[in-house]
Motif scaffolding. Structure first.
Motif, PDB file in Angstrom:
ATOM      1  N   LYS A   1      -2.296 -10.175  -3.591  1.00 46.60           N
ATOM      2  CA  LYS A   1      -1.404  -9.749  -4.666  1.00 46.60           C
ATOM      3  C   LYS A   1      -1.978  -8.530  -5.395  1.00 46.60           C
ATOM      4  N   MET A   2      -3.287  -8.533  -5.623  1.00 45.82           N
ATOM      5  CA  MET A   2      -3.925  -7.389  -6.276  1.00 45.82           C
ATOM      6  C   MET A   2      -3.847  -6.146  -5.401  1.00 45.82           C
ATOM      7  N   LEU A   3      -4.084  -6.313  -4.094  1.00 44.98           N
ATOM      8  CA  LEU A   3      -4.034  -5.182  -3.179  1.00 44.98           C
ATOM      9  C   LEU A   3      -2.616  -4.618  -3.096  1.00 44.98           C
ATOM     10  N   SER A   4      -1.645  -5.488  -3.019  1.00 51.09           N
ATOM     11  CA  SER A   4      -0.256  -5.056  -2.975  1.00 51.09           C
ATOM     12  C   SER A   4       0.128  -4.308  -4.253  1.00 51.09           C
ATOM     13  N   SER A   5      -0.323  -4.804  -5.374  1.00 53.70           N
ATOM     14  CA  SER A   5      -0.043  -4.156  -6.656  1.00 53.70           C
ATOM     15  C   SER A   5      -0.672  -2.766  -6.706  1.00 53.70           C
ATOM     16  N   ALA A   6      -1.906  -2.647  -6.211  1.00 50.95           N
ATOM     17  CA  ALA A   6      -2.584  -1.353  -6.214  1.00 50.95           C
ATOM     18  C   ALA A   6      -1.871  -0.361  -5.297  1.00 50.95           C
ATOM     19  N   ILE A   7      -1.426  -0.815  -4.132  1.00 51.64           N
ATOM     20  CA  ILE A   7      -0.725   0.069  -3.203  1.00 51.64           C
ATOM     21  C   ILE A   7       0.619   0.493  -3.786  1.00 51.64           C
ATOM     22  N   ASN A   8       1.306  -0.428  -4.435  1.00 55.40           N
ATOM     23  CA  ASN A   8       2.571  -0.079  -5.087  1.00 55.40           C
ATOM     24  C   ASN A   8       2.356   0.926  -6.213  1.00 55.40           C
ATOM     25  N   ASN A   9       1.238   0.801  -6.919  1.00 57.98           N
ATOM     26  CA  ASN A   9       0.905   1.740  -7.982  1.00 57.98           C
ATOM     27  C   ASN A   9       0.683   3.137  -7.408  1.00 57.98           C
ATOM     28  N   VAL A  10      -0.039   3.223  -6.285  1.00 55.35           N
ATOM     29  CA  VAL A  10      -0.269   4.511  -5.637  1.00 55.35           C
ATOM     30  C   VAL A  10       1.059   5.111  -5.181  1.00 55.35           C
ATOM     31  N   ASN A  11       1.916   4.272  -4.631  1.00 57.45           N
ATOM     32  CA  ASN A  11       3.225   4.742  -4.181  1.00 57.45           C
ATOM     33  C   ASN A  11       4.043   5.287  -5.347  1.00 57.45           C
ATOM     34  N   SER A  12       4.028   4.585  -6.472  1.00 53.55           N
ATOM     35  CA  SER A  12       4.797   5.056  -7.626  1.00 53.55           C
ATOM     36  C   SER A  12       4.219   6.362  -8.182  1.00 53.55           C
ATOM     37  N   LEU A  13       2.888   6.523  -8.137  1.00 51.81           N
ATOM     38  CA  LEU A  13       2.285   7.783  -8.578  1.00 51.81           C
ATOM     39  C   LEU A  13       2.715   8.932  -7.673  1.00 51.81           C
ATOM     40  N   GLN A  14       2.774   8.686  -6.369  1.00 51.61           N
ATOM     41  CA  GLN A  14       3.194   9.739  -5.452  1.00 51.61           C
ATOM     42  C   GLN A  14       4.665  10.090  -5.638  1.00 51.61           C
ATOM     43  N   LYS A  15       5.506   9.084  -5.868  1.00 50.59           N
ATOM     44  CA  LYS A  15       6.927   9.354  -6.119  1.00 50.59           C
ATOM     45  C   LYS A  15       7.112  10.142  -7.411  1.00 50.59           C
TER      46      LYS A  15
END
Length: 103
Positions: free
Chosen positions: A35-49
């Motif tokens: 869950k933490m890893l998924s949250s971190a990856i989603n955060n990176v994705n939102s920063l790129q968007k």
């Protein structure tokens, strides 16, 4: 750019990471690594968007977006992506090391 928002996110992630449970062996294990890893990856994705959106707004001539905002957003997304790549490399390295251990 709102720096306090990023700091708040980092503090929330630190609190989430510190929530640990003791096992029968006395070691501590994180509550839910996936869950933490998924949250971190989603955060990176939102920063790129957000970075590409701000760049697109600047390219279209939006007066509310300055070049410094674009550069800051690009650098934030770049640093986050590089950190994600480093974590992935460490996980792959650890996996290979575990697989090469004699039984």
């Amino acid at each position: 750019m709102n720096i306090s928002g990023i700091q708040g996110e980092m503090q929330a992630m630190m609190l989430e990471a510190s929530n640990t449970k003791a096992t029968a062996t006395g070691q501590t294990v994180s509550a839910d690594f996936s869950k933490m890893l998924s949250s971190a990856i989603n955060n990176v994705n939102s920063l790129q968007k957000a970075s590409s959106d701000i760049q697109m707004r600047f390219d279209r001539g939006d007066e509310n977006v300055s070049l410094s905002d674009v550069m800051i957003a690009k650098n934030k997304s770049s640093v986050a992506f590089d950190a994600t790549i480093q974590v992935r490399n460490k996980l792959v390295e650890s996996y290979k090391e575990l697989m090469n251990m004699p039984v």
